[in-house]
Design a protein around this motif. Structure first.
Motif, PDB file in Angstrom:
ATOM      1  N   GLY A 126       0.762  -1.112  -0.052  1.00 25.96           N
ATOM      2  CA  GLY A 126       0.023  -0.070   0.150  1.00 25.96           C
ATOM      3  C   GLY A 126       0.860   1.265  -0.028  1.00 25.96           C
ATOM      4  O   GLY A 126       1.489   1.734  -1.039  1.00 25.96           O
ATOM      5  N   VAL A 127       0.752   2.174   1.143  1.00 19.84           N
ATOM      6  CA  VAL A 127       1.481   3.250   1.239  1.00 19.84           C
ATOM      7  C   VAL A 127       2.962   3.306   0.868  1.00 19.84           C
ATOM      8  O   VAL A 127       3.531   4.134   0.346  1.00 19.84           O
ATOM      9  CB  VAL A 127       1.171   3.990   2.408  1.00 19.84           C
ATOM     10  CG1 VAL A 127       1.711   3.093   3.928  1.00 19.84           C
ATOM     11  CG2 VAL A 127       1.545   5.366   2.651  1.00 19.84           C
ATOM     12  N   ALA A 128       3.613   2.092   1.351  1.00 18.75           N
ATOM     13  CA  ALA A 128       4.891   2.016   1.289  1.00 18.75           C
ATOM     14  C   ALA A 128       5.354   1.058   0.131  1.00 18.75           C
ATOM     15  O   ALA A 128       6.452   0.536  -0.085  1.00 18.75           O
ATOM     16  CB  ALA A 128       5.661   1.468   2.544  1.00 18.75           C
ATOM     17  N   GLY A 129       4.323   0.842  -0.818  1.00 21.57           N
ATOM     18  CA  GLY A 129       4.607  -0.137  -1.956  1.00 21.57           C
ATOM     19  C   GLY A 129       4.219   0.501  -3.166  1.00 21.57           C
ATOM     20  O   GLY A 129       4.285   1.500  -3.387  1.00 21.57           O
ATOM     21  N   MET A 130       3.815  -0.544  -4.018  1.00 23.25           N
ATOM     22  CA  MET A 130       3.326   0.082  -5.525  1.00 23.25           C
ATOM     23  C   MET A 130       2.419   1.247  -5.572  1.00 23.25           C
ATOM     24  O   MET A 130       2.584   2.134  -6.162  1.00 23.25           O
ATOM     25  CB  MET A 130       2.751  -1.220  -6.355  1.00 23.25           C
ATOM     26  CG  MET A 130       2.462  -0.836  -7.861  1.00 23.25           C
ATOM     27  SD  MET A 130       0.722  -0.156  -8.102  1.00 23.25           S
ATOM     28  CE  MET A 130      -0.040  -1.663  -7.504  1.00 23.25           C
ATOM     29  N   PRO A 131       1.126   1.158  -4.734  1.00 21.94           N
ATOM     30  CA  PRO A 131       0.430   2.509  -4.741  1.00 21.94           C
ATOM     31  C   PRO A 131       1.218   3.829  -4.143  1.00 21.94           C
ATOM     32  O   PRO A 131       0.937   4.684  -4.779  1.00 21.94           O
ATOM     33  CB  PRO A 131      -0.509   1.924  -3.830  1.00 21.94           C
ATOM     34  CG  PRO A 131      -0.972   0.423  -4.012  1.00 21.94           C
ATOM     35  CD  PRO A 131       0.833   0.032  -4.060  1.00 21.94           C
ATOM     36  N   GLY A 132       1.726   3.543  -3.419  1.00 21.52           N
ATOM     37  CA  GLY A 132       2.380   4.824  -2.694  1.00 21.52           C
ATOM     38  C   GLY A 132       3.426   5.131  -3.587  1.00 21.52           C
ATOM     39  O   GLY A 132       3.468   6.438  -4.011  1.00 21.52           O
ATOM     40  N   VAL A 133       4.099   4.405  -4.337  1.00 20.96           N
ATOM     41  CA  VAL A 133       5.215   4.918  -5.213  1.00 20.96           C
ATOM     42  C   VAL A 133       4.581   5.499  -6.416  1.00 20.96           C
ATOM     43  O   VAL A 133       4.982   6.360  -7.054  1.00 20.96           O
ATOM     44  CB  VAL A 133       6.146   3.752  -5.622  1.00 20.96           C
ATOM     45  CG1 VAL A 133       7.212   4.442  -6.822  1.00 20.96           C
ATOM     46  CG2 VAL A 133       6.954   3.115  -4.403  1.00 20.96           C
ATOM     47  N   THR A 134       3.418   4.912  -6.964  1.00 18.73           N
ATOM     48  CA  THR A 134       2.671   5.463  -8.001  1.00 18.73           C
ATOM     49  C   THR A 134       2.351   6.772  -7.642  1.00 18.73           C
ATOM     50  O   THR A 134       2.277   7.742  -8.577  1.00 18.73           O
ATOM     51  CB  THR A 134       1.235   4.523  -8.407  1.00 18.73           C
ATOM     52  OG1 THR A 134       1.608   3.174  -8.566  1.00 18.73           O
ATOM     53  CG2 THR A 134       0.487   4.937  -9.500  1.00 18.73           C
ATOM     54  N   ALA A 135       1.791   7.214  -6.599  1.00 19.36           N
ATOM     55  CA  ALA A 135       1.239   8.465  -6.238  1.00 19.36           C
ATOM     56  C   ALA A 135       2.373   9.300  -6.003  1.00 19.36           C
ATOM     57  O   ALA A 135       2.375  10.426  -6.739  1.00 19.36           O
ATOM     58  CB  ALA A 135       0.789   8.385  -4.835  1.00 19.36           C
ATOM     59  N   TYR A 136       3.475   8.841  -5.624  1.00 18.61           N
ATOM     60  CA  TYR A 136       4.769   9.842  -5.638  1.00 18.61           C
ATOM     61  C   TYR A 136       5.185  10.216  -6.838  1.00 18.61           C
ATOM     62  O   TYR A 136       5.686  11.356  -7.195  1.00 18.61           O
ATOM     63  CB  TYR A 136       5.906   9.051  -4.592  1.00 18.61           C
ATOM     64  CG  TYR A 136       7.314   9.688  -4.505  1.00 18.61           C
ATOM     65  CD1 TYR A 136       7.367  10.518  -3.311  1.00 18.61           C
ATOM     66  CD2 TYR A 136       8.236   9.742  -5.490  1.00 18.61           C
ATOM     67  CE1 TYR A 136       8.570  11.271  -3.024  1.00 18.61           C
ATOM     68  CE2 TYR A 136       9.377  10.514  -5.138  1.00 18.61           C
ATOM     69  CZ  TYR A 136       9.346  11.142  -4.142  1.00 18.61           C
ATOM     70  OH  TYR A 136      10.773  11.906  -3.878  1.00 18.61           O
ATOM     71  N   ILE A 137       5.467   9.196  -7.914  1.00 16.41           N
ATOM     72  CA  ILE A 137       6.088   9.471  -9.123  1.00 16.41           C
ATOM     73  C   ILE A 137       5.055  10.269 -10.183  1.00 16.41           C
ATOM     74  O   ILE A 137       5.359  11.100 -10.552  1.00 16.41           O
ATOM     75  CB  ILE A 137       6.221   8.336  -9.931  1.00 16.41           C
ATOM     76  CG1 ILE A 137       7.519   7.411  -9.355  1.00 16.41           C
ATOM     77  CG2 ILE A 137       6.494   8.536 -11.591  1.00 16.41           C
ATOM     78  CD1 ILE A 137       7.905   6.198  -9.851  1.00 16.41           C
TER      79      ILE A 137
END
Length: 286
Positions: A126-137
């Motif tokens: 979640g927040v520290a995985g693929m979804p969180g990285v998606t949001a960041y990028i």
């Protein structure tokens, strides 16, 4: 030696939304013998993400669709049971793309160690995985918000949108979240700290958006497409940006219609960019 591996297999291409009949739960033997460089992982958690509906459809998409009779692809987090990669030791926690199954084998280069920050394991999906990285990028590499700008986030209560909105808010932006229902809208404002929230299920969607963003929209993080995108387009300011993360409102459609109001992209000189987070694996450690 072998393990009894439980797997969720895709049995048929879904028509519309997923149904239980589209899947089968089976038990198969998995050999514990590893090739050099491989690791064996016991998955503790597996992700359920919108893009999986695209993979199950079997059509042209951003990556190889899942074949019938194969485990549903997904990110997983678990612990290493055995290893023939000197970089990994039994008991270490890892994230890998091993799918909906109890055990999985991959090369060590395809896994990422996690756990140093002592976060709960599901956080790494979640927040520290693929979804969180998606949001960041999506926010920082593509959206590039400036303090004081108005940012609208679709699926604001979801795994990606909730992080994207918080990042924009921390960057000094006015953030309007769009979510499905009054309870989610309250969560977006009261718990996540968004400036305002709009109920996507409202009959006044366009009017509510206009009232929540009276100075127009500078950045739109789109994971929905369809009617919501059409409501946003007339409100875009000149030189606005659209971060195209997904279009879940049309994932079950055979064809994706062109949104009404697309001409605003030209007249407002809007920059629209789609992205796939897997293209930027180099950024995940950051």
């Amino acid at each position: 030696m072998s393990l009894q591996n439980r797997q969720v297999l895709l049995l048929r291409r879904p028509a519309g939304a997923f149904r239980q009949e589209d899947f089968s739960l089976v038990t198969k033997e998995l050999s514990e013998e590893l090739a050099p460089g491989e690791i064996l992982v016991r998955n503790r958690f597996a992700s359920v993400d919108p893009y999986q509906r695209l993979l199950a459809g079997g059509g042209d998409t951003f990556t190889k669709p899942v074949a019938l009779g194969e485990p549903m692809p997904s990110w997983t987090v678990g612990e290493v049971l055995s290893s023939r990669d000197s970089s990994f030791a039994p008991g270490e926690s890892v994230v890998a793309y091993l799918g909906w199954q109890l055990f999985g084998v991959c090369r060590g280069t395809e896994a990422r160690k996690v756990g140093a920050r002592k976060l709960p394991l599901p956080s790494y999906l979640g927040v520290a995985g693929m979804p969180g990285v998606t949001a960041y990028i999506g926010i920082f590499d593509i959206g590039r918000p400036k303090a004081g700008e108005t940012v609208v986030i679709s699926l604001a209560a979801g795994a990606v949108g909730s992080v994207a909105g918080q990042l924009a808010k921390m960057h000094g932006c006015q953030v309007v979240g769009v979510a499905g229902g009054a309870a989610k809208c309250r969560h977006v404002v009261e718990d996540l700290g968004f400036s305002a929230a709009v109920n996507q299920k409202s009959d006044r969607l366009s009017a509510d958006l206009r009232e929540s963003a009276p100075e127009g929209i500078d950045l739109y993080f789109d994971s929905v497409g369809g009617a919501l995108l059409e409501a946003v387009l007339p409100l875009l300011n000149p030189f606005a940006r659209i971060v195209l993360c997904g279009h879940i409102s049309t994932y079950e459609d055979v064809q994706t219609p062109l949104p009404k109001g697309w001409d605003f992209l030209l007249s407002r000189r809007v920059r629209l960019q789609g992205f796939i987070v897997g293209d930027r694996l180099d950024r995940w450690p950051e």
